[in-house]
Design a protein around this motif. Structure first.
Motif, PDB file in Angstrom:
ATOM      1  N   LYS A 132       0.835  -1.209   0.000  1.00 43.29           N
ATOM      2  CA  LYS A 132       0.000   0.000   0.000  1.00 43.29           C
ATOM      3  C   LYS A 132       0.862   1.249   0.000  1.00 43.29           C
ATOM      4  N   ALA A 133       1.990   1.181   0.710  1.00 45.49           N
ATOM      5  CA  ALA A 133       2.905   2.317   0.666  1.00 45.49           C
ATOM      6  C   ALA A 133       3.440   2.513  -0.753  1.00 45.49           C
ATOM      7  N   ASN A 134       3.748   1.389  -1.431  1.00 42.52           N
ATOM      8  CA  ASN A 134       4.191   1.470  -2.823  1.00 42.52           C
ATOM      9  C   ASN A 134       3.089   2.012  -3.721  1.00 42.52           C
ATOM     10  N   THR A 135       1.829   1.564  -3.465  1.00 42.54           N
ATOM     11  CA  THR A 135       0.698   2.074  -4.242  1.00 42.54           C
ATOM     12  C   THR A 135       0.512   3.562  -4.033  1.00 42.54           C
ATOM     13  N   LEU A 136       0.592   3.994  -2.783  1.00 39.87           N
ATOM     14  CA  LEU A 136       0.473   5.430  -2.504  1.00 39.87           C
ATOM     15  C   LEU A 136       1.586   6.222  -3.165  1.00 39.87           C
ATOM     16  N   PHE A 137       2.792   5.659  -3.156  1.00 42.42           N
ATOM     17  CA  PHE A 137       3.912   6.341  -3.805  1.00 42.42           C
ATOM     18  C   PHE A 137       3.673   6.467  -5.303  1.00 42.42           C
ATOM     19  N   ILE A 138       3.181   5.362  -5.914  1.00 38.06           N
ATOM     20  CA  ILE A 138       2.912   5.400  -7.357  1.00 38.06           C
ATOM     21  C   ILE A 138       1.802   6.387  -7.677  1.00 38.06           C
ATOM     22  N   ASP A 139       0.697   6.299  -6.909  1.00 37.19           N
ATOM     23  CA  ASP A 139      -0.457   7.145  -7.224  1.00 37.19           C
ATOM     24  C   ASP A 139      -0.189   8.616  -6.911  1.00 37.19           C
ATOM     25  N   ARG A 140       0.447   8.866  -5.756  1.00 42.31           N
ATOM     26  CA  ARG A 140       0.649  10.254  -5.352  1.00 42.31           C
ATOM     27  C   ARG A 140       1.884  10.876  -5.981  1.00 42.31           C
ATOM     28  N   GLU A 141       3.000  10.189  -5.791  1.00 40.86           N
ATOM     29  CA  GLU A 141       4.260  10.789  -6.215  1.00 40.86           C
ATOM     30  C   GLU A 141       4.489  10.677  -7.721  1.00 40.86           C
ATOM     31  N   LYS A 142       4.058   9.575  -8.295  1.00 38.53           N
ATOM     32  CA  LYS A 142       4.272   9.372  -9.731  1.00 38.53           C
ATOM     33  C   LYS A 142       3.118   9.924 -10.560  1.00 38.53           C
ATOM     34  N   CYS A 143       1.923   9.351 -10.336  1.00 38.23           N
ATOM     35  CA  CYS A 143       0.781   9.671 -11.210  1.00 38.23           C
ATOM     36  C   CYS A 143       0.260  11.080 -10.981  1.00 38.23           C
ATOM     37  N   MET A 144      -0.122  11.377  -9.752  1.00 41.36           N
ATOM     38  CA  MET A 144      -0.759  12.665  -9.493  1.00 41.36           C
ATOM     39  C   MET A 144       0.217  13.824  -9.691  1.00 41.36           C
ATOM     40  N   THR A 145       1.479  13.612  -9.373  1.00 40.53           N
ATOM     41  CA  THR A 145       2.472  14.662  -9.636  1.00 40.53           C
ATOM     42  C   THR A 145       2.646  14.882 -11.137  1.00 40.53           C
ATOM     43  N   HIS A 146       2.651  13.775 -11.890  1.00 41.43           N
ATOM     44  CA  HIS A 146       2.777  13.889 -13.342  1.00 41.43           C
ATOM     45  C   HIS A 146       1.559  14.562 -13.956  1.00 41.43           C
ATOM     46  N   ARG A 147       0.408  14.353 -13.340  1.00 38.67           N
ATOM     47  CA  ARG A 147      -0.823  14.910 -13.882  1.00 38.67           C
ATOM     48  C   ARG A 147      -0.922  16.425 -13.669  1.00 38.67           C
ATOM     49  N   THR A 148      -0.060  16.993 -12.856  1.00 39.15           N
ATOM     50  CA  THR A 148      -0.058  18.452 -12.707  1.00 39.15           C
ATOM     51  C   THR A 148       0.384  19.143 -13.992  1.00 39.15           C
ATOM     52  N   ARG A 149       0.998  18.391 -14.911  1.00 36.10           N
ATOM     53  CA  ARG A 149       1.419  18.947 -16.202  1.00 36.10           C
ATOM     54  C   ARG A 149       0.315  18.869 -17.256  1.00 36.10           C
ATOM     55  N   TYR A 150      -0.856  18.442 -16.845  1.00 37.66           N
ATOM     56  CA  TYR A 150      -1.978  18.337 -17.790  1.00 37.66           C
ATOM     57  C   TYR A 150      -2.293  19.712 -18.365  1.00 37.66           C
ATOM     58  N   PRO A 151      -2.481  19.818 -19.699  1.00 38.03           N
ATOM     59  CA  PRO A 151      -2.727  21.132 -20.307  1.00 38.03           C
ATOM     60  C   PRO A 151      -4.023  21.764 -19.803  1.00 38.03           C
ATOM     61  N   THR A 152      -4.050  23.085 -19.855  1.00 38.94           N
ATOM     62  CA  THR A 152      -5.239  23.818 -19.440  1.00 38.94           C
ATOM     63  C   THR A 152      -6.281  23.802 -20.557  1.00 38.94           C
ATOM     64  N   VAL A 153      -7.478  24.301 -20.219  1.00 37.80           N
ATOM     65  CA  VAL A 153      -8.551  24.376 -21.219  1.00 37.80           C
ATOM     66  C   VAL A 153      -8.149  25.299 -22.366  1.00 37.80           C
ATOM     67  N   VAL A 154      -7.451  26.383 -22.037  1.00 37.19           N
ATOM     68  CA  VAL A 154      -7.022  27.332 -23.077  1.00 37.19           C
ATOM     69  C   VAL A 154      -6.082  26.644 -24.057  1.00 37.19           C
ATOM     70  N   LYS A 155      -5.149  25.878 -23.534  1.00 35.81           N
ATOM     71  CA  LYS A 155      -4.193  25.163 -24.383  1.00 35.81           C
ATOM     72  C   LYS A 155      -4.897  24.114 -25.220  1.00 35.81           C
ATOM     73  N   LEU A 156      -5.826  23.384 -24.602  1.00 34.91           N
ATOM     74  CA  LEU A 156      -6.556  22.358 -25.330  1.00 34.91           C
ATOM     75  C   LEU A 156      -7.520  22.952 -26.360  1.00 34.91           C
ATOM     76  N   SER A 157      -7.889  24.232 -26.185  1.00 34.03           N
ATOM     77  CA  SER A 157      -8.753  24.898 -27.146  1.00 34.03           C
ATOM     78  C   SER A 157      -8.004  25.396 -28.362  1.00 34.03           C
ATOM     79  N   GLY A 158      -6.682  25.237 -28.375  1.00 32.75           N
ATOM     80  CA  GLY A 158      -5.901  25.601 -29.556  1.00 32.75           C
ATOM     81  C   GLY A 158      -5.199  26.929 -29.449  1.00 32.75           C
ATOM     82  N   TYR A 159      -5.296  27.584 -28.288  1.00 30.89           N
ATOM     83  CA  TYR A 159      -4.605  28.862 -28.126  1.00 30.89           C
ATOM     84  C   TYR A 159      -3.220  28.624 -27.534  1.00 30.89           C
ATOM     85  N   GLN A 160      -2.334  29.559 -27.872  1.00 31.88           N
ATOM     86  CA  GLN A 160      -0.956  29.409 -27.395  1.00 31.88           C
ATOM     87  C   GLN A 160      -0.871  29.757 -25.906  1.00 31.88           C
TER      88      GLN A 160
END
Length: 446
Positions: free
Chosen positions: A418-446
């Motif tokens: 579970k500690a490994n799962t939390l590390f993967i979900d929190r430290e790996k996945c959720m941290t990586h997901r902070t780079r998800y593009p914004t709505v403006v970027k996904l709408s095609g604007y620079q």
């Protein structure tokens, strides 16, 4: 002019020899002889001349011929002057009418040229806007690569969960939905981008037609304007033979106007299609950006919920582990106490058995089954039974201790997973997901 007018006139009298003159017979009077003799004496002279009436008639003829010639000449001069004036007026009217029609033609050409210019400006502006939409589509399509990489990386990272943690939970279901959504969005954006490129090509084709038509009309306007400025005093006019014939490939006013009308209609049709496509692109970009961000929020919520569940389970497991460790300690103490209790039964057993052994040496009748003997036998049995119970309990305690140890190891492993799962979900996945593009970027604007 009169010298060219052919007038029928009698031939002028010519001098001819007397013998060639016609002999005019003169009848003598019926009842005079003098007349006969006088006629014979002058007959040769009389036949060589015209009569007075003939001379007078010839004079009248000459007078009439001269009068007729003068009158015909005067009439011819008057008619020629009148004809020249009429032809001059006709030529001026024709030239004025041609100039007027050239002016009307210039107005028609100018009208269609202005319409073509307006449509060219509109199509150019619309094509520019569509190019901006194309760039937005391309930017949005490129922006979807980041969410796709993030989602697939999250799935790959979660494959490294261990043991019972490798479960198809809500976060994984939402991630799979997100990957499918991104793939569908990318396919939709690619199709829309291809359609946009095709529409831009069609807009440019229509614009090229309009520009060619406009260029022809500019050239025709300049030619007609130059023709309209020609007059009889212009220095660069000259004869051009065979210029008045109609060309076989010449268009009619109706086909000429219809050609420009068709070009404008086609351009307007493509422009309206472009406007509709831009509206569709705006809706698509808005929808896909909102869908992607909504799914991203769903995934984040699923991750947060899953992390809370895993954290709660881990906390409970740690609590159970602490209790298990305490119970292991208590059980170890219990086993030690049981062993000591079993050991403590050795001395009473030795005492009872020694008593029985020594009393077995009582002589003869003294070897009696007295109450003491029964009690000692009973004591040995009770001690043996107690030892057996203690050993049985000791076995149970040792088995329980082994079970507790296994449980401890299992709890520690689960806590580690579970500690490994939390590390993967929190430290790996959720941290990586902070780079998800914004709505403006996904709408095609620079």
């Amino acid at each position: 002019m009169s010298a060219q007018v052919l007038v029928s006139r009698p031939p002028a009298p010519q001098t001819v020899p007397p013998h060639s003159l016609p002999v005019r017979s003169v009848e003598a009077p019926y009842n005079t002889g003098e007349s006969s003799s006088s006629g014979l004496a002058t007959s040769g002279f009389r036949t060589a001349k015209y009569l007075l009436e003939e001379w007078q008639q010839a004079g009248y003829t000459s007078f009439y011929q001269a009068f007729s010639d003068r009158d015909g000449s005067e009439r011819n001069r008057h008619e020629a002057k009148q004809l020249a004036a009429e032809m001059e007026a006709r030529a001026q009217r024709s030239q004025a009418d041609s100039t007027k029609k050239l002016g009307e033609r210039l107005l028609d050409v100018y009208y269609w040229r202005a319409e073509l210019e307006r449509e060219i400006r509109d199509v150019t502006a619309e094509t520019h806007l569509l190019l901006q939409c194309k760039n937005r589509l391309q930017t949005a399509l490129d922006a979807t690569d980041v969410p796709f990489i993030i989602s697939t990386d999250n799935l790959h990272c979660r494959e490294r969960r261990e043991g019972g943690e490798l479960v198809r939970d809500g976060a994984e279901i939402e991630l799979i939905k997100e990957v499918e959504l991104i793939r569908n969005v990318q396919e939709l954006l690619r199709r829309t981008l291809e359609q946009t490129i095709q529409q831009i090509r069609m807009n440019r084709d229509a614009k090229e037609k309009l520009e060619m038509d406009w260029s022809d009309k500019v050239e025709a306007y300049d030619i007609d304007d130059k023709c309209g400025r020609h007059n009889n005093q212009t220095t660069d006019i000259q004869f051009h033979h065979n210029s008045s014939k109609l060309e076989d490939n010449a268009s009619t006013p109706e086909s000429w106007a219809q050609y420009s009308h068709d070009n404008i209609y086609r351009a307007e049709r493509e422009r309206m299609a472009s406007i509709n496509l831009r509206s569709l692109i705006d809706n698509i970009l808005q929808d896909v950006s909102e869908d992607l961000r909504s799914q991203c929020d769903n995934v984040n919520s699923a991750f947060a919920k899953r992390c809370e569940e895993v954290e709660d389970a881990k906390r409970k497991l740690e609590d159970h582990l602490n209790k298990t460790l305490k119970e292991i300690g208590d059980q170890e103490n219990n086993i030690a106490a049981l062993k000591q209790a079993i050991k403590d039964k050795e001395a009473p057993m030795k005492v009872a058995q020694t008593r029985l052994y020594q009393r077995s040496y009582r002589p003869n009748v003294e070897l009696c089954r007295d109450p003491v003997q029964f009690r000692l036998v009973s004591e040995v049995g009770e001690l043996s039974e107690s030892v057996e119970f203690l050993k049985q309990k000791l076995d149970e305690a040792e088995q329980s201790l082994r079970n507790l140890e296994d449980t401890r190891m299992s709890l520690e492993k689960d806590i580690g997973n579970k500690a490994n799962t939390l590390f993967i979900d929190r430290e790996k996945c959720m941290t990586h997901r902070t780079r998800y593009p914004t709505v403006v970027k996904l709408s095609g604007y620079q």
